[in-house]
Enzyme design. Structure first.
Site, short mmCIF file in Angstrom:
data_model
loop_
_atom_site.label_atom_id
_atom_site.label_comp_id
_atom_site.label_asym_id
_atom_site.label_seq_id
_atom_site.Cartn_x
_atom_site.Cartn_y
_atom_site.Cartn_z
CD GLU A 109 -2.84 1.45 0.77
OE1 GLU A 109 -2.63 1.54 -0.45
OE2 GLU A 109 -3.95 1.64 1.31
CG ASP A 110 -0.77 4.72 -1.78
OD1 ASP A 110 -1.46 4.14 -0.92
OD2 ASP A 110 -1.26 5.49 -2.64
CG ASP A 113 -5.56 9.57 5.50
OD1 ASP A 113 -5.51 9.89 6.69
OD2 ASP A 113 -5.92 10.35 4.62
CG PHE A 162 -3.12 15.62 0.01
CD1 PHE A 162 -4.03 14.63 0.40
CD2 PHE A 162 -2.76 15.70 -1.32
CE1 PHE A 162 -4.57 13.76 -0.53
CE2 PHE A 162 -3.30 14.83 -2.26
CZ PHE A 162 -4.21 13.86 -1.86
NE ARG A 175 -2.41 7.74 -9.86
CZ ARG A 175 -3.06 7.44 -8.73
NH1 ARG A 175 -2.37 7.10 -7.66
NH2 ARG A 175 -4.36 7.47 -8.66
P1 IMP Z 1 -7.54 5.28 4.01
O1 IMP Z 1 -8.57 4.22 3.67
O2 IMP Z 1 -8.16 6.48 4.67
O3 IMP Z 1 -6.36 4.75 4.80
O4 IMP Z 1 -7.04 5.85 2.61
C1 IMP Z 1 -5.85 5.46 2.05
C2 IMP Z 1 -5.83 5.91 0.62
O5 IMP Z 1 -6.16 7.31 0.49
C3 IMP Z 1 -4.41 5.77 0.08
O6 IMP Z 1 -4.22 4.52 -0.52
C4 IMP Z 1 -4.34 6.91 -0.91
O7 IMP Z 1 -4.82 6.50 -2.16
C5 IMP Z 1 -5.25 7.98 -0.35
N1 IMP Z 1 -4.46 8.97 0.43
C6 IMP Z 1 -4.45 9.12 1.77
N2 IMP Z 1 -3.61 10.13 2.14
C7 IMP Z 1 -3.09 10.62 1.00
C8 IMP Z 1 -2.12 11.65 0.71
O8 IMP Z 1 -1.57 12.36 1.57
N3 IMP Z 1 -1.84 11.86 -0.60
C9 IMP Z 1 -2.38 11.12 -1.61
N4 IMP Z 1 -3.28 10.14 -1.38
C10 IMP Z 1 -3.63 9.88 -0.09
MG MG Z 2 -4.25 4.35 -2.87
#
Ligand code: IMP
Ligand code: MG
Length: 184
Positions: A109-110, A113, A162, A175
């Site tokens: 996973e990147d 959040d 962000f 990206r």
């Molecule tokens: P989560 O389900 O809230 O953990 O969301 C995670 C996903 O939201 C990541 O896989 C990203 O695609 C996107 N995301 C969360 N934070 C960022 C950020 O700072 N920059 C870009 N994408 C983000």
């Molecule tokens: Mg993502």
């Protein structure tokens, strides 16, 4: 405010506030993660599952630092339902073709959040009887109250900003940046 010419060429003139992780810092961390993953898996088949699209660059770099046999596949997950309120379901838009039963699964996973998508995804994958299930995230914002134990490999504790670049997007832009930055 950064105005390095190569940054401006890549962003089309939009200014980057700060480079949070540069190429060398990312490469060193990916190497470290690869070594930790190599050491963690003793025997058995390993399937590395990249969560698209955000993980595509990280996954490409990471698998080249893992010194054991493995297979690569991808996942496309989407939160179910309309609007911004999550229904608590996760739908797999692309489901890996590789058989997962009895294999070590490493989800790449990147950034974590809220961790909501990942948590649901782990439930879906866990139901497929893998030998083990782990997550490797390049970035973790540290916002998850009780992180699931599957989150075993984390690159950086990220600032609560962000971030874009190295796979991370804003409205599908940025990206391709080789570094991770904040925009101004
Ligand atoms: P989560 O389900 O809230 O953990 O969301 C995670 C996903 O939201 C990541 O896989 C990203 O695609 C996107 N995301 C969360 N934070 C960022 C950020 O700072 N920059 C870009 N994408 C983000
Ligand atoms: Mg993502």
């Amino acid at each position: 405010m950064l105005s390095r010419p190569d940054v401006l060429r890549r962003t089309g003139g939009r200014k980057v506030a700060e480079i949070i992780y540069d190429e060398a810092t990312i490469a060193a961390k990916v190497k470290e993660l690869g070594a930790a993953i190599t050491a963690y898996y003793d025997e058995g088949d390993l399937v590395v599952l990249g969560l698209l699209k955000g993980s595509f660059i990280f996954l490409g770099d990471l698998v080249r630092q893992i010194e054991r046999p493995l297979q690569v596949d991808f996942l496309v997950a989407s939160s179910y339902g309309a609007g911004t309120i999550s229904s608590g379901e996760v739908r797999l838009l692309y489901d890996p073709q590789t058989r997962l039963e009895g294999k070590h699964i490493l989800v790449v996973e990147d950034i974590i959040d809220s961790g909501a998508t990942l948590e649901r995804l782990l439930r879906v994958l866990g139901s497929r009887s893998p030998r083990s299930l782990s997550v490797c995230a390049l970035l973790d914002k540290g916002l998850v109250q009780e992180p699931p134990p599957e989150i075993r490999f984390v690159g950086f504790q990220a600032p609560h900003k962000f971030l874009v670049g190295y796979g991370l997007d804003h409205a599908e832009e940025f990206r391709h940046l080789p570094y991770i930055v904040t925009m101004s």
